[in-house]
Design a protein around this motif. Structure first.
Motif, PDB file in Angstrom:
ATOM      1  N   THR A 175       0.804  -1.229   0.000  1.00 45.54           N
ATOM      2  CA  THR A 175       0.000   0.000   0.000  1.00 45.54           C
ATOM      3  C   THR A 175       0.831   1.271   0.000  1.00 45.54           C
ATOM      4  OG1 THR A 175      -0.135  -0.069   2.425  1.00 45.54           O
ATOM      5  CG2 THR A 175      -1.903  -1.160   1.186  1.00 45.54           C
ATOM      6  N   ASN A 176       2.132   1.163  -0.140  1.00 43.72           N
ATOM      7  CA  ASN A 176       3.006   2.334  -0.088  1.00 43.72           C
ATOM      8  C   ASN A 176       2.965   3.087  -1.414  1.00 43.72           C
ATOM      9  OD1 ASN A 176       4.948   4.249   0.355  1.00 43.72           O
ATOM     10  ND2 ASN A 176       6.688   2.824   0.221  1.00 43.72           N
ATOM     11  N   ASP A 178       4.245   5.946  -2.007  1.00 35.85           N
ATOM     12  CA  ASP A 178       5.473   6.699  -2.235  1.00 35.85           C
ATOM     13  C   ASP A 178       6.576   5.834  -2.838  1.00 35.85           C
ATOM     14  OD1 ASP A 178       4.698   9.270  -1.372  1.00 35.85           O
ATOM     15  OD2 ASP A 178       4.918   8.660   0.721  1.00 35.85           O
ATOM     16  N   ALA A 179       6.299   4.556  -3.044  1.00 33.35           N
ATOM     17  CA  ALA A 179       7.292   3.664  -3.632  1.00 33.35           C
ATOM     18  C   ALA A 179       7.648   4.141  -5.037  1.00 33.35           C
ATOM     19  CB  ALA A 179       6.756   2.241  -3.679  1.00 33.35           C
ATOM     20  N   PRO A 180       8.933   4.110  -5.403  1.00 32.48           N
ATOM     21  CA  PRO A 180       9.351   4.588  -6.733  1.00 32.48           C
ATOM     22  C   PRO A 180       8.905   3.653  -7.852  1.00 32.48           C
ATOM     23  CG  PRO A 180      11.199   3.594  -5.581  1.00 32.48           C
ATOM     24  CD  PRO A 180      10.071   3.641  -4.589  1.00 32.48           C
ATOM     25  N   ILE A 181       8.738   4.240  -9.022  1.00 32.99           N
ATOM     26  CA  ILE A 181       8.437   3.494 -10.245  1.00 32.99           C
ATOM     27  C   ILE A 181       9.693   3.542 -11.119  1.00 32.99           C
ATOM     28  CG2 ILE A 181       7.063   3.474 -12.357  1.00 32.99           C
ATOM     29  CD1 ILE A 181       5.479   2.568  -9.975  1.00 32.99           C
ATOM     30  N   ALA A 182      10.202   2.382 -11.492  1.00 36.23           N
ATOM     31  CA  ALA A 182      11.498   2.325 -12.169  1.00 36.23           C
ATOM     32  C   ALA A 182      11.420   1.962 -13.644  1.00 36.23           C
ATOM     33  CB  ALA A 182      12.404   1.329 -11.451  1.00 36.23           C
ATOM     34  N   SER A 183      10.242   1.662 -14.148  1.00 36.92           N
ATOM     35  CA  SER A 183      10.149   1.108 -15.507  1.00 36.92           C
ATOM     36  C   SER A 183       9.623   2.095 -16.539  1.00 36.92           C
ATOM     37  CB  SER A 183       9.259  -0.140 -15.490  1.00 36.92           C
ATOM     38  OG  SER A 183       9.789  -1.117 -14.626  1.00 36.92           O
ATOM     39  N   VAL A 184       9.719   3.399 -16.243  1.00 38.72           N
ATOM     40  CA  VAL A 184       9.356   4.426 -17.216  1.00 38.72           C
ATOM     41  C   VAL A 184      10.637   5.173 -17.591  1.00 38.72           C
ATOM     42  CG1 VAL A 184       7.951   6.470 -17.694  1.00 38.72           C
ATOM     43  CG2 VAL A 184       7.043   4.649 -16.242  1.00 38.72           C
ATOM     44  N   GLY A 186      13.508   7.570 -18.489  1.00 40.36           N
ATOM     45  CA  GLY A 186      13.591   9.020 -18.396  1.00 40.36           C
ATOM     46  C   GLY A 186      12.970   9.597 -17.147  1.00 40.36           C
ATOM     47  N   MET A 187      12.184   8.782 -16.407  1.00 44.42           N
ATOM     48  CA  MET A 187      11.500   9.279 -15.211  1.00 44.42           C
ATOM     49  C   MET A 187      11.841   8.449 -13.973  1.00 44.42           C
ATOM     50  SD  MET A 187       7.830  10.045 -17.127  1.00 44.42           S
ATOM     51  CE  MET A 187       7.009  10.735 -15.705  1.00 44.42           C
ATOM     52  N   GLU A 188      12.894   7.641 -14.085  1.00 42.53           N
ATOM     53  CA  GLU A 188      13.234   6.722 -12.994  1.00 42.53           C
ATOM     54  C   GLU A 188      13.589   7.441 -11.702  1.00 42.53           C
ATOM     55  OE1 GLU A 188      15.069   5.090 -16.883  1.00 42.53           O
ATOM     56  OE2 GLU A 188      14.877   7.023 -15.846  1.00 42.53           O
ATOM     57  N   ARG A 189      14.142   8.633 -11.803  1.00 38.48           N
ATOM     58  CA  ARG A 189      14.669   9.313 -10.610  1.00 38.48           C
ATOM     59  C   ARG A 189      13.595   9.990  -9.755  1.00 38.48           C
ATOM     60  NH1 ARG A 189      19.260  13.161 -12.755  1.00 38.48           N
ATOM     61  NH2 ARG A 189      17.660  13.501 -14.341  1.00 38.48           N
ATOM     62  N   PHE A 190      12.399  10.174 -10.320  1.00 40.85           N
ATOM     63  CA  PHE A 190      11.411  10.948  -9.557  1.00 40.85           C
ATOM     64  C   PHE A 190       9.999  10.380  -9.552  1.00 40.85           C
ATOM     65  CE2 PHE A 190      11.737  12.774 -13.822  1.00 40.85           C
ATOM     66  CZ  PHE A 190      10.418  12.803 -14.241  1.00 40.85           C
ATOM     67  N   LEU A 191       9.685   9.439 -10.442  1.00 39.64           N
ATOM     68  CA  LEU A 191       8.308   8.964 -10.541  1.00 39.64           C
ATOM     69  C   LEU A 191       7.970   8.027  -9.391  1.00 39.64           C
ATOM     70  CD1 LEU A 191       5.845   9.166 -12.474  1.00 39.64           C
ATOM     71  CD2 LEU A 191       6.628   7.026 -13.505  1.00 39.64           C
ATOM     72  N   ARG A 192       6.794   8.241  -8.762  1.00 41.42           N
ATOM     73  CA  ARG A 192       6.312   7.395  -7.663  1.00 41.42           C
ATOM     74  C   ARG A 192       4.934   6.847  -8.016  1.00 41.42           C
ATOM     75  NH1 ARG A 192       5.890  11.557  -3.041  1.00 41.42           N
ATOM     76  NH2 ARG A 192       5.042  12.703  -4.837  1.00 41.42           N
ATOM     77  N   ARG A 193       4.517   5.854  -7.256  1.00 41.77           N
ATOM     78  CA  ARG A 193       3.190   5.281  -7.483  1.00 41.77           C
ATOM     79  C   ARG A 193       2.094   6.331  -7.425  1.00 41.77           C
ATOM     80  NH1 ARG A 193       3.181  -0.177  -3.652  1.00 41.77           N
ATOM     81  NH2 ARG A 193       4.488  -1.494  -5.008  1.00 41.77           N
ATOM     82  N   CYS A 194       2.201   7.228  -6.483  1.00 40.18           N
ATOM     83  CA  CYS A 194       1.145   8.232  -6.298  1.00 40.18           C
ATOM     84  C   CYS A 194       1.054   9.211  -7.467  1.00 40.18           C
ATOM     85  CB  CYS A 194       1.344   8.988  -4.989  1.00 40.18           C
ATOM     86  SG  CYS A 194       2.903   9.890  -4.877  1.00 40.18           S
ATOM     87  N   PHE A 199      -6.476   4.935 -12.008  1.00 45.11           N
ATOM     88  CA  PHE A 199      -6.879   3.602 -12.454  1.00 45.11           C
ATOM     89  C   PHE A 199      -5.683   2.645 -12.546  1.00 45.11           C
ATOM     90  CE2 PHE A 199      -6.189   6.004 -16.369  1.00 45.11           C
ATOM     91  CZ  PHE A 199      -5.338   5.172 -17.061  1.00 45.11           C
ATOM     92  N   PHE A 200      -4.453   3.169 -12.442  1.00 50.01           N
ATOM     93  CA  PHE A 200      -3.279   2.311 -12.380  1.00 50.01           C
ATOM     94  C   PHE A 200      -3.246   1.518 -11.072  1.00 50.01           C
ATOM     95  CE2 PHE A 200      -2.153   4.322 -16.093  1.00 50.01           C
ATOM     96  CZ  PHE A 200      -0.841   4.148 -16.503  1.00 50.01           C
ATOM     97  N   ARG A 201      -4.096   1.884 -10.138  1.00 47.76           N
ATOM     98  CA  ARG A 201      -4.111   1.197  -8.842  1.00 47.76           C
ATOM     99  C   ARG A 201      -5.019  -0.016  -8.842  1.00 47.76           C
ATOM    100  NH1 ARG A 201      -4.465   6.791  -5.190  1.00 47.76           N
ATOM    101  NH2 ARG A 201      -2.746   7.831  -6.306  1.00 47.76           N
ATOM    102  N   ALA A 202      -5.509  -0.397 -10.001  1.00 49.38           N
ATOM    103  CA  ALA A 202      -6.336  -1.604 -10.095  1.00 49.38           C
ATOM    104  C   ALA A 202      -5.547  -2.802  -9.580  1.00 49.38           C
ATOM    105  CB  ALA A 202      -6.764  -1.833 -11.542  1.00 49.38           C
ATOM    106  N   GLN A 203      -6.202  -3.645  -8.846  1.00 42.29           N
ATOM    107  CA  GLN A 203      -5.537  -4.812  -8.263  1.00 42.29           C
ATOM    108  C   GLN A 203      -5.448  -5.990  -9.214  1.00 42.29           C
ATOM    109  OE1 GLN A 203      -3.989  -4.801  -5.112  1.00 42.29           O
ATOM    110  NE2 GLN A 203      -4.337  -2.645  -5.626  1.00 42.29           N
ATOM    111  N   ASP A 204      -6.053  -5.843 -10.383  1.00 50.46           N
ATOM    112  CA  ASP A 204      -6.043  -6.919 -11.368  1.00 50.46           C
ATOM    113  C   ASP A 204      -5.858  -6.289 -12.743  1.00 50.46           C
ATOM    114  OD1 ASP A 204      -6.440  -9.051 -13.048  1.00 50.46           O
ATOM    115  OD2 ASP A 204      -8.393  -9.631 -12.231  1.00 50.46           O
TER     116      ASP A 204
END
Length: 259
Positions: A175-176, A178-184, A186-194, A199-204
């Motif tokens: 549920t965090n 603030d966890a970083p997103i690493a697979s975009v 050019g945006m690895e250094r700053f992109l977070r889940r939030c 709709f990216f938060r869909a569990q399926d």
């Protein structure tokens, strides 16, 4: 395709997604095109048309442009539907199913009505949130262009959805936000889940809404070009990534400074 009279200006159909922010930004684009001497048909839903007439200056604003007109289409929802908040996805799903045949009928009618002047709609410029106009444009051999008002960073995240799924970053584990997103790239250094759309938060990943957005995104490269409300000095590195998917990207922002 019918032969066009060369002495008549291009006639562009602008088709925004029926939400106020999308309509507002595309009205600015329509105003720029009208100012340049082009003819513009601005297609909105009956619901949005009523709100424009009640709450905006659209009629007086475009009165100097004889080549501008508003036209309406059904969105398939009851008149009392809120069309916002948690109901927005209902609009996504109903709009494509309802509007496609009406959109096609509109183009047929336009061709028939303009058989004497030979100035039918000869370009379609639609909101990037829905793809069914591409199918109709291809049927009529009309060039199709997408427009997106939000940032290129936002667009690039959509392009990378499949990377996120393949890397296991979607669906989220835990549920965090603030966890970083690493697979975009050019945006690895700053992109977070939030930072991702809700709709990216869909569990399926088989979720209906998630799959619809994914499928719509896959259609974007079919367009002849993309017009973005941004500028090179602001988002140049991310624009370079986006052009690896869609080479013909034109940056014309910020729109409000031009109008």
């Amino acid at each position: 395709m019918d032969r066009l009279r060369l002495d008549l200006p291009p006639h562009i159909l602008i088709f925004p997604f029926p939400a106020s922010s999308h309509v507002g930004s595309m009205l600015k684009l329509a105003e720029l095109l009208c100012h340049g001497g082009l003819h513009v048909t601005f297609l909105v839903t009956h619901y949005i048309h009523g709100r424009l007439l009640r709450h905006s200056d659209v009629q007086s604003r475009f009165s100097p442009y004889s080549g501008f007109r508003l036209q309406t289409i059904s969105d398939g929802l009851p008149e009392d539907d809120p069309r916002s908040g948690d109901k927005i996805m209902d609009l996504f799903h109903s709009f494509g199913a309802t509007a496609r045949p009406h959109f096609r009928e509109l183009l047929v009618s336009n061709r028939q009505q303009n058989c004497d002047t030979q100035n039918p709609i000869n370009c379609i410029l639609a909101d990037l949130l829905f793809s069914f106009p591409i199918d109709v444009a291809e049927e009529f051999e009309i060039p199709f262009i997408y427009f997106k008002a939000p940032s290129t960073c936002n667009l690039w995240v959509y392009f990378c959805v499949h990377k996120l799924v393949e890397a296991g970053e979607l669906p989220f584990k835990g549920t965090n936000l603030d966890a970083p997103i690493a697979s975009v790239p050019g945006m690895e250094r700053f992109l977070r889940r939030c930072d991702l759309p809700s709709f990216f938060r869909a569990q399926d990943v088989e979720d209906r809404d998630f799959q619809m957005i994914l499928n719509e995104t896959l259609q974007i490269p079919r367009a002849k070009a993309l017009i973005l409300n941004t500028f090179e000095d602001l988002e140049g590195p991310i624009l370079a990534h986006a052009r690896s998917v869609c080479p013909k990207i034109y940056t014309i922002g910020p729109l409000h400074t031009h109008t």
